[in-house]
Design an enzyme around this catalytic site. Sequence first.
Site, short mmCIF file in Angstrom:
data_model
loop_
_atom_site.label_atom_id
_atom_site.label_comp_id
_atom_site.label_asym_id
_atom_site.label_seq_id
_atom_site.Cartn_x
_atom_site.Cartn_y
_atom_site.Cartn_z
N GLY A 31 21.26 40.77 14.46
CA GLY A 31 21.52 39.35 14.68
C GLY A 31 20.26 38.59 15.06
N ALA A 32 20.47 37.39 15.66
CA ALA A 32 19.36 36.47 15.95
C ALA A 32 18.55 36.28 14.66
CB ALA A 32 18.49 36.97 17.10
N HIS A 37 15.09 37.71 7.87
CA HIS A 37 16.37 38.36 7.54
C HIS A 37 16.96 37.74 6.27
CE1 HIS A 37 16.38 38.89 12.05
NE2 HIS A 37 16.59 40.12 11.65
N GLN A 61 19.04 52.30 20.70
CA GLN A 61 17.62 52.16 20.34
C GLN A 61 16.81 51.39 21.37
OE1 GLN A 61 18.73 50.01 16.57
NE2 GLN A 61 16.82 48.90 16.95
N GLY A 148 12.99 45.28 6.09
CA GLY A 148 11.75 44.50 6.00
C GLY A 148 10.52 45.37 6.21
N LYS A 150 7.95 44.43 7.46
CA LYS A 150 7.35 44.04 8.75
C LYS A 150 7.43 45.20 9.76
CE LYS A 150 6.23 40.88 11.97
NZ LYS A 150 7.08 41.10 13.10
O1 PAF Z 1 15.57 46.30 12.49
C1 PAF Z 1 16.62 46.17 13.16
O2 PAF Z 1 17.10 45.05 13.40
C2 PAF Z 1 17.34 47.40 13.70
O3 PAF Z 1 16.43 48.37 14.10
C3 PAF Z 1 18.38 47.99 12.73
C4 PAF Z 1 17.72 48.53 11.48
C5 PAF Z 1 19.40 46.93 12.37
C6 PAF Z 1 19.11 49.16 13.39
O4 PAF Z 1 19.78 48.74 14.54
#
Ligand code: PAF
Length: 283
Positions: A31-32, A37, A61, A148, A150
Amino acid sequence: MQIFKTKNEIQAFVKQQKAENRRIALVPTMGALHSGHLSLLDKAKENNTLTICSIFVNPTQFNDPKDLEKYPRPLENDIRLLEKAECDVLFLPDVQEMYPDKDEKWHIDLGSLDQIWEGANRPGHFQGVTQVVYKLFTIIEPDVACFGQKDFQQVMVVQRLIDSKQLPVTLIICPIIRDEKGLALSSRNVRLSETGKTKALVLSRALTLIKEGFQEQSFAALLSQAKALIAGEGDVELEYLAICETTTLMETERIEPNQNYVALIVAWIDGVRLIDNMLLNNN
Ligand code: PAF
């Protein structure tokens, strides 16, 4: 745009779509959402695929619970952006849906990928990323998944996951989106002062310097010129700058046949940690 919050709902929907021969593209996010994205979504929408975006702030994570708590969750705005981008489906599970077993254990061999660079900086981070991406891949069974460039190390980690679990997913690496001056787009850029934004341009200038001299000069000479450029800018604290082989991200000193290279950089400006990279072999 259809919104599904449970695995059962989205699996039933995907099954029906596959029965009608639709190809499925997944864009996993936390999100955000920003234009970076949205560029992943544009890529996903190519070739007439059904586009599923997932929004899930994945607790496994994060190594700092405060970061997890503070993580922005502007859901209404995200939904508006996804609808505008003509995303077909949003998968929006909650933590209980994704982690019904609180004591679930996960470990995958990522070689040194989860110990170097971003892995060293955030212990356990890539294990958490692979854990949730594996869940998303097995729930949705996408034909392609867009990530991405990035977050280059994340892309390599996800490719490892796909290879080691032999998943039938094609990973699409979407190019870094830069503003007109070269600054890689990131949700962190809003925290930079105007001066900081100008100083931040030195990151892409340093990477470009390396790319331009890549075939002619030694890696050591290129790195020292790039570091001098950064030091000359002032108030830019370099965390790392390295030329690495693309799949292992091991730092290398010279070009070897049949290998591809990437320059990785992380630097701090105005207390903001900025990350960028540039592929060196291609144009
Ligand atoms: O890049 C992210 O936003 C996150 O690491 C992902 C790939 C959605 C996994 O939670």
